[in-house]
Design a protein around this motif. Structure first.
Motif, mmCIF file in Angstrom:
data_model
loop_
_atom_site.group_PDB
_atom_site.id
_atom_site.type_symbol
_atom_site.label_atom_id
_atom_site.label_comp_id
_atom_site.label_asym_id
_atom_site.label_seq_id
_atom_site.Cartn_x
_atom_site.Cartn_y
_atom_site.Cartn_z
ATOM 1 N N SER A 44 2.637 -1.425 -9.236
ATOM 2 C CA SER A 44 3.190 -2.532 -8.176
ATOM 3 C C SER A 44 5.218 -2.314 -8.474
ATOM 4 C CB SER A 44 3.076 -3.888 -8.836
ATOM 5 O OG SER A 44 4.254 -3.967 -10.109
ATOM 6 N N VAL B 77 5.761 2.299 -3.489
ATOM 7 C CA VAL B 77 5.711 1.034 -4.201
ATOM 8 C C VAL B 77 7.418 0.929 -3.245
ATOM 9 C CG1 VAL B 77 6.158 -1.163 -5.185
ATOM 10 C CG2 VAL B 77 4.427 0.359 -5.949
ATOM 11 N N GLY C 42 2.261 -2.269 -3.018
ATOM 12 C CA GLY C 42 0.991 -1.879 -5.017
ATOM 13 C C GLY C 42 0.178 -0.357 -3.969
#
Length: 227
Positions: free
Chosen positions: A144, A161, A214
């Motif tokens: 993430s 990300v 993510g």
């Protein structure tokens, strides 16, 4: 009288000669000092150009690889069958950061136990049953953050990300029959198939569905029919 005049003339001539020797004639240049000339200095030696830091964590549909500063593989963790302990050790050394490690009963696919290694924004978990190791061991990675301790995390094609959906699409990401956006198919020929599946990396999107929020991969993320 003539004798005195001759003496006077001779004296005058001698005075002129002396004056000429003192400063009337051309002066010689001063002597060049032997060995005192300063040789021109050569061009300064340029400092070597620093090599780019190529270290990164690279996620594919089947494994995650740690690249060292030269871009060479340092450690690889396959999602099916591998115990992640050695990979976690190599990654921790590279990041200079230890993960939080926990083991709990149960897990996906009927696993007897699940061990989780967690850094801020990076989770590696493994489910296993002691009676059937290594065949029944599986690994999941969830990302993430775009980087951890200065080490970039990306897919094989370079998706991270924080990238926009347009940027991800430009790098080959596309929707599948059941997934909004995916990348890195194990078999690119099957990426768009509706009859045969191939493993992929799932790209999670933010609330606006405009940015990659993510990355996820494990042995069961397929182009369709996945968990």
């Amino acid at each position: 009288m003539k004798r005195r005049l001759g003496v006077a003339v001779l004296a005058a001539m001698m005075m002129v000669g002396v004056a000429g020797c003192a400063g009337g004639g051309p002066r010689d240049a001063g002597p060049t000092p032997s060995g005192s000339a300063v040789a021109p200095s050569g061009s300064p030696t340029p400092s070597p150009t620093p090599q780019p830091d190529l270290a990164s964590i690279v996620v594919s549909a089947t494994d995650v690889t740690l690249l060292d500063d030269s871009g060479a593989p340092q450690a690889t963790l396959t999602f099916s069958g591998d115990d992640p302990a050695s990979y976690v050790t190599a990654l921790s050394a590279s990041l200079e950061m230890e993960p939080t490690e926990t083991t709990s009963p149960n897990g996906a696919q009927g696993a007897q136990f699940t061990t989780m290694y967690e850094w801020p924004g990076l989770l590696i978990s493994t489910g296993f049953t002691e009676e059937c190791l290594p065949a029944c061991r599986h690994v999941t990675i969830v990302v993430s953050v775009p980087e951890l301790a200065g080490v970039p995390i990306r897919t094989v094609s370079g998706i991270s990300v924080g990238d926009s959906v347009d940027e991800a699409r430009a790098l080959g990401a596309q929707p599948t029959p059941e997934i909004t956006l995916a990348a890195e198919p194990e078999d690119p020929a099957l990426f768009g198939s509706t009859s045969e599946a191939t493993r992929i990396v799932i790209l999670d999107l933010d609330e606006d569905e405009s940015t990659i929020a993510g990355l996820r991969a494990n042995p069961w993320f397929y182009t369709f029919g996945n968990l």
